[in-house]
Design an enzyme around this catalytic site. Structure first.
Site, short mmCIF file in Angstrom:
data_model
loop_
_atom_site.label_atom_id
_atom_site.label_comp_id
_atom_site.label_asym_id
_atom_site.label_seq_id
_atom_site.Cartn_x
_atom_site.Cartn_y
_atom_site.Cartn_z
N HIS A 117 -13.49 -7.40 12.05
CA HIS A 117 -13.49 -6.05 11.47
C HIS A 117 -13.33 -6.16 9.96
CE1 HIS A 117 -12.52 -2.07 10.34
NE2 HIS A 117 -11.23 -2.28 10.21
N ASN A 174 -14.30 -0.39 4.21
CA ASN A 174 -13.90 -0.38 5.62
C ASN A 174 -14.53 0.84 6.30
OD1 ASN A 174 -12.57 -0.18 8.07
ND2 ASN A 174 -10.53 -0.55 7.24
N CYS A 226 -10.61 1.20 14.64
CA CYS A 226 -11.44 0.12 14.10
C CYS A 226 -11.80 -0.94 15.16
CB CYS A 226 -10.74 -0.53 12.91
SG CYS A 226 -10.28 0.65 11.64
N1 ACO Z 1 -4.60 1.39 -7.46
C1 ACO Z 1 -3.57 0.92 -8.17
N2 ACO Z 1 -2.36 0.70 -7.66
C2 ACO Z 1 -2.19 0.95 -6.36
C3 ACO Z 1 -3.23 1.43 -5.53
C4 ACO Z 1 -4.48 1.66 -6.14
N3 ACO Z 1 -5.55 2.11 -5.45
N4 ACO Z 1 -2.76 1.57 -4.28
C5 ACO Z 1 -1.46 1.19 -4.31
N5 ACO Z 1 -1.13 0.82 -5.55
C6 ACO Z 1 0.16 0.35 -6.04
C7 ACO Z 1 1.33 0.85 -5.23
O1 ACO Z 1 1.71 2.13 -5.67
C8 ACO Z 1 2.36 -0.19 -5.53
O2 ACO Z 1 2.92 0.09 -6.79
P1 ACO Z 1 4.49 -0.15 -7.04
O3 ACO Z 1 4.70 -1.62 -6.82
O4 ACO Z 1 4.66 0.31 -8.44
O5 ACO Z 1 5.18 0.70 -6.01
C9 ACO Z 1 1.57 -1.46 -5.67
O6 ACO Z 1 0.20 -1.07 -5.88
C10 ACO Z 1 1.64 -2.33 -4.43
O7 ACO Z 1 1.39 -1.49 -3.29
P2 ACO Z 1 1.32 -2.11 -1.87
O8 ACO Z 1 0.95 -1.04 -0.88
O9 ACO Z 1 2.56 -2.90 -1.63
O10 ACO Z 1 0.08 -3.07 -2.09
P3 ACO Z 1 -0.36 -4.27 -1.23
O11 ACO Z 1 -0.34 -5.48 -2.03
O12 ACO Z 1 0.29 -4.27 0.11
O13 ACO Z 1 -1.89 -3.90 -1.02
C11 ACO Z 1 -3.30 -3.08 0.70
C12 ACO Z 1 -2.25 -2.73 -0.35
C13 ACO Z 1 -4.55 -3.56 0.01
C14 ACO Z 1 -3.63 -1.82 1.50
C15 ACO Z 1 -2.69 -4.16 1.59
O14 ACO Z 1 -1.47 -3.76 2.12
C16 ACO Z 1 -3.57 -4.56 2.70
O15 ACO Z 1 -4.51 -5.26 2.50
N6 ACO Z 1 -3.26 -4.11 3.92
C17 ACO Z 1 -4.07 -4.36 5.05
C18 ACO Z 1 -4.42 -3.09 5.63
C19 ACO Z 1 -5.83 -2.71 5.42
O16 ACO Z 1 -6.68 -3.38 4.93
N7 ACO Z 1 -6.06 -1.53 5.91
C20 ACO Z 1 -7.34 -1.00 6.00
C21 ACO Z 1 -7.37 -0.06 7.13
S1 ACO Z 1 -6.59 -0.68 8.53
C22 ACO Z 1 -7.67 -1.42 9.49
O17 ACO Z 1 -8.83 -1.27 9.27
C23 ACO Z 1 -7.18 -2.22 10.60
#
Ligand code: ACO
Length: 325
Positions: A252, A282, A119
């Site tokens: 990004h 993304n 990215c």
């Molecule tokens: N729909 C419903 N529930 C979901 C989904 C979904 N699509 N995906 C995950 N969950 C659930 C998980 O199973 C988990 O459930 P549990 O608590 O029962 O185990 C719960 O949601 C929380 O999961 P987390 O992974 O802890 O969720 P988080 O709040 O961290 O959000 C996210 C996930 C949005 C990916 C977050 O970590 C984030 O914003 N990370 C930044 C990374 C990013 O944006 N990456 C993109 C690519 S990287 C880059 O471009 C640099």
């Protein structure tokens, strides 16, 4: 005479198929994967994404974005002597997508190569092209970010498959007597390689490893916000400027919460942060040039504006380019 490089045109391309969160939730439900429109929108800010048809490749989207950038620059393809394509989803292992874009444009003979910084790829490509233009190795460059990330997603993993889209963005950079690109800074820290990766490869005719994207979302979130802040300050300082001089911040487009947190930490007002993750999701290396082209075409970014573009992604890689438009 000091030689600089300047952005003289921008362009972008999106695949035809628009998939809203509602569409995606329905499609995933049919496969037994549970998610919701609210979860996707609340956690990521994403409302929709564009997904490429099976026969559409990164080089095709890249060539389309490049054509649009050439048109906006008023530059003929024949005058391009450097093509850099940033992609992690190239058409082939080789030849590079840049050579395929060159063939599609009919702009033969100049240098063409891909950069792979996930990215951060577009920012890496811009910094590389700027250095080559400043040293006289080339005079007119196309820097393209092009991706079909949908190909490396595990559509049974709701934690990642809802986050990405396909697309391409491009700029024409031209050598100029005045800047242009004011400063750029690139970084990587391979110790974090495992938090975001697609750890598959081709070995003796078979795919080995795990050929789908995996991510430790929370680790990526924390690291991304921290490095986007530090590299923004570093790059602005290199240009002898202050963060308050920045007209537009284009980080990004990973996640709206990362964009908001970055703007907040830097003290840049939300209306000065270009956000397209809601429309494009993304798109990895394509996200910054897609956002740049969007804000140029809707009239927000105009001549003389100072634009700080930032990449962050797998590797772990990060970097920034500060441009006067
Ligand atoms: N729909 C419903 N529930 C979901 C989904 C979904 N699509 N995906 C995950 N969950 C659930 C998980 O199973 C988990 O459930 P549990 O608590 O029962 O185990 C719960 O949601 C929380 O999961 P987390 O992974 O802890 O969720 P988080 O709040 O961290 O959000 C996210 C996930 C949005 C990916 C977050 O970590 C984030 O914003 N990370 C930044 C990374 C990013 O944006 N990456 C993109 C690519 S990287 C880059 O471009 C640099």
């Amino acid at each position: 005479m000091t030689r600089y490089s300047r952005i003289v045109g921008t362009g972008s391309a999106l695949p035809e198929r628009l998939v809203t969160n509602a569409d995606l939730v329905r499609e995933l439900a049919a496969r037994g994967i549970e998610t919701s429109e609210d979860w996707i929108a609340d956690r990521t800010g994403i409302q929709q994404r564009y997904l490429a048809a099976p026969d559409v490749t990164s080089s095709m989207l890249g060539a389309q974005a490049a054509q649009a950038a050439l048109l906006s620059a008023g530059v003929a393809a024949a005058d391009i002597d450097l093509i850099i394509v940033a992609t992690s989803t190239p058409d082939f292992i080789f030849p590079s997508s840049a050579c395929l874009v060159q063939k599609a444009l009919g702009a033969y003979g100049g240098a063409a190569f891909d950069v792979q910084a996930v990215c951060s790829g577009f920012v890496y490509g811009m910094a590389t092209a700027d250095a080559m233009l400043r040293t006289g190795m080339a005079r007119r460059a196309l820097v393209i970010g092009a991706e079909v990330f949908s190909r490396i997603l595990d559509w049974n993993d709701r934690g990642t498959c809802v986050l990405f889209g396909d697309g391409a963005g491009a700029v024409v950079l031209a050598a100029d007597d005045s800047p242009g690109i004011l400063a750029s800074k690139l970084h990587a820290d391979g110790r974090h390689e495992s938090i975001l990766r697609t750890a598959g490869s081709v070995h003796s005719g078979a795919v080995t490893g795990h050929p789908f994207l995996t991510m430790d979302g929370q680790a990526v979130f924390k690291l991304a916000v921290s490095v986007l802040d530090s590299v923004a300050r570093e790059t602005v300082a290199m240009a002898g400027m202050a963060v308050s001089d920045i007209d537009w911040l284009i980080p990004h487009q990973a996640n709206v919460r990362i964009l908001q947190a970055t703007g907040r930490k830097l003290g840049i007002a939300p209306e000065r942060v270009v956000v397209t993750v809601d429309r494009h999701a993304n798109t990895s290396a394509a996200s910054v040039p897609l956002a740049l082209d969007t804000a140029v075409r809707d009239g927000r970014i105009t001549a003389g504006h100072h634009v700080l573009m930032e990449g962050v992604g797998g590797g772990f890689t990060w970097g920034a380019v500060l441009a006067r438009m």
